[in-house]
Enzyme design. Sequence first.
Site, mmCIF file in Angstrom:
data_model
loop_
_atom_site.group_PDB
_atom_site.id
_atom_site.type_symbol
_atom_site.label_atom_id
_atom_site.label_comp_id
_atom_site.label_asym_id
_atom_site.label_seq_id
_atom_site.Cartn_x
_atom_site.Cartn_y
_atom_site.Cartn_z
ATOM 1 N N SER A 138 -13.432 27.461 15.976
ATOM 2 C CA SER A 138 -13.829 28.681 15.269
ATOM 3 C C SER A 138 -14.126 28.305 13.823
ATOM 4 O O SER A 138 -13.609 27.305 13.316
ATOM 5 C CB SER A 138 -12.677 29.688 15.294
ATOM 6 O OG SER A 138 -12.897 30.744 14.377
ATOM 7 N N TYR A 151 -3.573 32.540 12.935
ATOM 8 C CA TYR A 151 -4.774 32.303 13.751
ATOM 9 C C TYR A 151 -5.570 31.134 13.174
ATOM 10 O O TYR A 151 -5.979 30.223 13.911
ATOM 11 C CB TYR A 151 -5.653 33.558 13.825
ATOM 12 C CG TYR A 151 -6.942 33.293 14.564
ATOM 13 C CD1 TYR A 151 -6.927 33.058 15.944
ATOM 14 C CD2 TYR A 151 -8.173 33.246 13.904
ATOM 15 C CE1 TYR A 151 -8.105 32.775 16.627
ATOM 16 C CE2 TYR A 151 -9.337 32.972 14.584
ATOM 17 C CZ TYR A 151 -9.303 32.742 15.945
ATOM 18 O OH TYR A 151 -10.469 32.458 16.625
#
Length: 250
Positions: A138, A151
């Site tokens: 990501s 995260y």
Amino acid sequence: MKKTAFITGATSGIGRATAIEFAKHHINLILCGRRLERLEILKKELEPLTQVHILHFDVRDKSEVFSAIDSLPEAFKTIDILINNAGNAHGLDPIQEGHLDDWDAMMDINVKGLLYVSKAIIPQMTERQSGHIINIGSSAGKEVYPNGNVYCGSKHAVLAITEGMRLDLNKFGIKVSAVNPGLVETEFSKVRFKGDVKADAVYKGFKALQAEDIAEIIYFVVSRPTHVNIADLLVFPTAQANSVTVKKDE
């Protein structure tokens, strides 16, 4: 000879789109996920194009991971391509307000789940001295944004593990790649915000990446000549410049 790809998190989003893209190119598929009904529907949809086998397990459970992969029938035992796609985000809270269950879920799926599946599959690749592993990271693995703490930490870990894999597996001729998307319009935000209406606002006012965009990129990565490995790829929608800069319509 047709190749076989193993895709985790194949029931929705990028995983599902990648399965569809690979099927168009007649790559045999092992599709994995926690939602059996969705796996069965996808299998039925893709079987006219290629051979499909489904595995129903949770990547967080290491015994489930190893027994599922051990159970593969002979025709699917040789895995040429591993797509470590299963991942999630839970909550968007400042560190002092974060929930331990959310932290556990992100670390268990995004990091440990990726490691368990890789551990079960890598030995056959090293034995054959061939294979390609693509870890779906990501943009959050490239930079940390406000309230992204755990995260972002989990996706930074994915990138570090990917680099470690590439170093350790280099002598076996195994390709290792990371594909790192920015904002992709999938169920991701619904999971992150636990179904809250806030999820609906995430992709408003600009054209986000679609799961199919990432699937096409993943196929491009796996279809390069033997001597070419796309090691690390970052992709944003045009409207996005970094994690916090997005041009939205007024």
